[in-house]
Scaffold this motif. Structure first.
Motif, PDB file in Angstrom:
ATOM      1  N   ALA A 176      -0.422  -1.060  -2.065  1.00 22.32           N
ATOM      2  CA  ALA A 176       0.137  -1.053  -0.651  1.00 22.32           C
ATOM      3  C   ALA A 176       0.338   0.464  -0.272  1.00 22.32           C
ATOM      4  O   ALA A 176       0.897   1.257  -1.110  1.00 22.32           O
ATOM      5  CB  ALA A 176       1.479  -1.857  -0.524  1.00 22.32           C
ATOM      6  N   SER A 177       0.190   0.654   1.015  1.00 20.96           N
ATOM      7  CA  SER A 177       0.442   2.085   1.292  1.00 20.96           C
ATOM      8  C   SER A 177       0.901   1.657   2.921  1.00 20.96           C
ATOM      9  O   SER A 177       0.694   0.705   3.507  1.00 20.96           O
ATOM     10  CB  SER A 177      -0.830   2.726   1.496  1.00 20.96           C
ATOM     11  N   GLY A 178       1.262   2.780   3.648  1.00 19.56           N
ATOM     12  CA  GLY A 178       1.827   2.995   4.861  1.00 19.56           C
ATOM     13  C   GLY A 178       3.275   2.930   5.071  1.00 19.56           C
ATOM     14  O   GLY A 178       3.728   2.866   6.017  1.00 19.56           O
ATOM     15  N   SER A 189      -0.998  -1.141   4.635  1.00 15.09           N
ATOM     16  CA  SER A 189      -2.368  -1.348   4.366  1.00 15.09           C
ATOM     17  C   SER A 189      -2.308  -1.831   2.801  1.00 15.09           C
ATOM     18  O   SER A 189      -1.486  -1.214   1.966  1.00 15.09           O
ATOM     19  CB  SER A 189      -3.218  -0.288   4.458  1.00 15.09           C
ATOM     20  N   CYS A 190      -3.058  -2.712   2.232  1.00 13.44           N
ATOM     21  CA  CYS A 190      -3.377  -2.898   1.048  1.00 13.44           C
ATOM     22  C   CYS A 190      -4.934  -2.769   0.617  1.00 13.44           C
ATOM     23  O   CYS A 190      -5.670  -3.090   1.094  1.00 13.44           O
ATOM     24  CB  CYS A 190      -3.151  -4.518   0.817  1.00 13.44           C
ATOM     25  N   ASP A 241      -8.625  -6.629   7.505  1.00 13.12           N
ATOM     26  CA  ASP A 241      -8.403  -5.310   6.898  1.00 13.12           C
ATOM     27  C   ASP A 241      -7.299  -5.278   6.078  1.00 13.12           C
ATOM     28  O   ASP A 241      -6.775  -4.134   5.750  1.00 13.12           O
ATOM     29  CB  ASP A 241      -8.438  -4.329   8.229  1.00 13.12           C
ATOM     30  N   ASN A 242      -6.703  -6.278   5.687  1.00 11.72           N
ATOM     31  CA  ASN A 242      -5.585  -6.234   4.714  1.00 11.72           C
ATOM     32  C   ASN A 242      -4.260  -5.311   5.116  1.00 11.72           C
ATOM     33  O   ASN A 242      -3.883  -4.549   4.515  1.00 11.72           O
ATOM     34  CB  ASN A 242      -5.956  -5.720   3.187  1.00 11.72           C
ATOM     35  N   THR A 243      -4.148  -5.871   6.283  1.00 15.42           N
ATOM     36  CA  THR A 243      -2.816  -5.121   6.882  1.00 15.42           C
ATOM     37  C   THR A 243      -1.785  -5.722   7.687  1.00 15.42           C
ATOM     38  O   THR A 243      -1.811  -7.150   7.504  1.00 15.42           O
ATOM     39  CB  THR A 243      -3.275  -4.273   8.229  1.00 15.42           C
ATOM     40  N   VAL A 288      11.045  -2.751  -0.441  1.00 12.55           N
ATOM     41  CA  VAL A 288       9.720  -2.290  -0.911  1.00 12.55           C
ATOM     42  C   VAL A 288       8.768  -3.393  -0.916  1.00 12.55           C
ATOM     43  O   VAL A 288       8.907  -4.783  -1.067  1.00 12.55           O
ATOM     44  CB  VAL A 288       9.731  -2.069  -2.652  1.00 12.55           C
ATOM     45  N   TYR A 289       7.825  -3.039  -0.018  1.00 12.09           N
ATOM     46  CA  TYR A 289       6.945  -4.111   0.454  1.00 12.09           C
ATOM     47  C   TYR A 289       5.548  -3.964  -0.579  1.00 12.09           C
ATOM     48  O   TYR A 289       5.047  -3.212  -1.092  1.00 12.09           O
ATOM     49  CB  TYR A 289       6.281  -3.716   1.832  1.00 12.09           C
ATOM     50  N   TYR A 290       5.115  -5.270  -0.846  1.00  6.20           N
ATOM     51  CA  TYR A 290       4.119  -5.625  -1.834  1.00  6.20           C
ATOM     52  C   TYR A 290       2.909  -6.569  -1.212  1.00  6.20           C
ATOM     53  O   TYR A 290       3.326  -7.423  -0.395  1.00  6.20           O
ATOM     54  CB  TYR A 290       4.459  -6.515  -3.267  1.00  6.20           C
ATOM     55  N   CYS A 291       1.587  -6.312  -1.626  1.00  6.06           N
ATOM     56  CA  CYS A 291       0.540  -7.036  -1.007  1.00  6.06           C
ATOM     57  C   CYS A 291       0.345  -8.041  -1.988  1.00  6.06           C
ATOM     58  O   CYS A 291       0.402  -7.630  -3.680  1.00  6.06           O
ATOM     59  CB  CYS A 291      -0.801  -6.223  -0.694  1.00  6.06           C
TER      60      CYS A 291
END
Length: 110
Positions: free
Chosen positions: A5-7, A20-21, A72-74, A87-90
């Motif tokens: 995960a990023s962003g 984004s993942c 787009d896995n966002t 903290v966010y996780y995909c």
């Protein structure tokens, strides 16, 4: 297969972030994609998910503010609040197997 995960970042209340993942590798027969978060002092909680590429669901605290995209896995996060900090996780599920990514920190200042 690895997910990342990023962003994430630091944003003022009312601001927006787009997570984004990124998937390294290939996952077949995906039936569910989701985003989760862990807020300090609490257990990891579900935020949003999309099932079979069509059905979107959101946790009540984020309804109307977050938008999940399976293509787009966002995760688009608007009108962020300090209580969104965490903290966010995909997650991507194939059959009964779940793939989890490393999290990205989101901090919303008041």
């Amino acid at each position: 297969v690895q997910l990342q995960a990023s962003g994430g970042g630091l944003v003022q209340a009312g601001g927006s972030l787009r997570l984004s993942c990124v998937v390294s590798g290939r996952i077949l027969s995906v039936n569910r994609k989701g985003w989760y978060r862990q807020i300090p002092g609490k257990q990891r909680e579900w935020v949003a998910s999309i099932s079979n590429g069509v059905s979107r669901d959101y946790a009540d605290p984020v309804k109307g503010r977050f938008t999940i995209s399976g293509g787009d896995n966002t995760l688009q996060m608007d009108n962020l609040k300090p209580e969104d900090t965490g903290v966010y996780y995909c997650m991507i599920r194939s059959g009964w197997r779940e793939y989890w990514g490393q999290g990205t920190q989101v901090t919303v200042s008041s």
